[in-house]
Motif scaffolding. Structure first.
Motif, mmCIF file in Angstrom:
data_model
loop_
_atom_site.group_PDB
_atom_site.id
_atom_site.type_symbol
_atom_site.label_atom_id
_atom_site.label_comp_id
_atom_site.label_asym_id
_atom_site.label_seq_id
_atom_site.Cartn_x
_atom_site.Cartn_y
_atom_site.Cartn_z
ATOM 1 N N ASP A 267 0.688 -1.215 0.141
ATOM 2 C CA ASP A 267 0.107 -0.002 0.003
ATOM 3 C C ASP A 267 1.003 1.140 0.059
ATOM 4 O O ASP A 267 0.564 2.266 -0.599
ATOM 5 C CB ASP A 267 -0.830 0.061 1.184
ATOM 6 C CG ASP A 267 -2.256 -0.664 0.933
ATOM 7 O OD1 ASP A 267 -2.487 -1.348 -0.073
ATOM 8 O OD2 ASP A 267 -2.850 -1.096 2.006
ATOM 9 N N ILE A 268 1.900 1.311 0.898
ATOM 10 C CA ILE A 268 2.610 2.569 0.729
ATOM 11 C C ILE A 268 3.631 2.649 -0.650
ATOM 12 O O ILE A 268 3.471 3.841 -0.865
ATOM 13 C CB ILE A 268 3.885 2.350 2.022
ATOM 14 C CG1 ILE A 268 3.251 2.163 3.279
ATOM 15 C CG2 ILE A 268 5.249 3.450 1.825
ATOM 16 C CD1 ILE A 268 4.240 1.771 4.456
ATOM 17 N N VAL A 269 3.896 1.598 -1.084
ATOM 18 C CA VAL A 269 4.690 2.044 -2.422
ATOM 19 C C VAL A 269 3.673 2.248 -3.638
ATOM 20 O O VAL A 269 4.157 2.883 -4.395
ATOM 21 C CB VAL A 269 5.858 0.760 -2.776
ATOM 22 C CG1 VAL A 269 6.873 0.491 -1.745
ATOM 23 C CG2 VAL A 269 4.983 -0.639 -3.178
ATOM 24 N N ALA A 270 2.520 1.815 -3.282
ATOM 25 C CA ALA A 270 1.469 2.036 -4.587
ATOM 26 C C ALA A 270 0.785 3.477 -3.934
ATOM 27 O O ALA A 270 -0.065 4.076 -4.911
ATOM 28 C CB ALA A 270 0.360 1.073 -4.363
ATOM 29 N N GLY A 271 1.264 4.193 -2.989
ATOM 30 C CA GLY A 271 0.455 5.614 -2.722
ATOM 31 C C GLY A 271 -0.618 5.227 -2.121
ATOM 32 O O GLY A 271 -1.484 6.440 -2.135
#
Ligand SMILES: CC(=O)Nc1ccn([C@H]2C[C@H](O)[C@@H](CO)O2)c(=O)n1
Length: 108
Positions: free
Chosen positions: A18-22
């Protein structure tokens, strides 16, 4: 001469995608884990194995009480409000005072 040391933060492995996908743009932490300032570029690693996976830029750090958590917080965590409250209660049992760290992903 003062050295500009980069700060670090860890997230549980299950939040990495979720973090790396924004999709996740805030994290709620206790006071001991909220020593960040607007503008900080922070190195992000997985909690479980300390593997680096991205940098984030801190947009704001704001106190928020557990009882104030609402749908906006949940949306920014990419969770339902129920999921968010139970996640926080699991990580920080009985906590009242939290700090919302708003961040954006730094593109490589
Ligand atoms: C060591 C530690 O506490 N690590 C944490 C704390 C919180 N998170 C995540 C879980 C939720 O998505 C938000 C709100 O607490 O931040 C985490 O990944 N790792």
């Amino acid at each position: 001469m003062t050295e500009n040391l980069m700060k670090n933060i860890t997230f549980y492995r299950r939040f990495e995608s979720d973090i790396v996908a924004g999709r996740k743009t805030i994290t709620l932490r206790d006071k001991s884990d909220a020593d960040y300032t607007t503008g900080d570029i922070v190195s992000v690693a997985r909690y479980e194995d300390n593997q680096f996976f991205c940098h984030i830029k801190v947009n704001a750090v704001t106190p928020v009480s557990f009882h104030q958590l609402n749908q906006d917080h949940a949306r920014q965590e990419n969770m339902t409000l129920e999921q968010l409250k139970s996640t926080i209660a699991e990580i920080y049992p009985g906590i009242v005072e939290l700090y919302m760290i708003e961040f954006m992903l730094c593109k490589a």
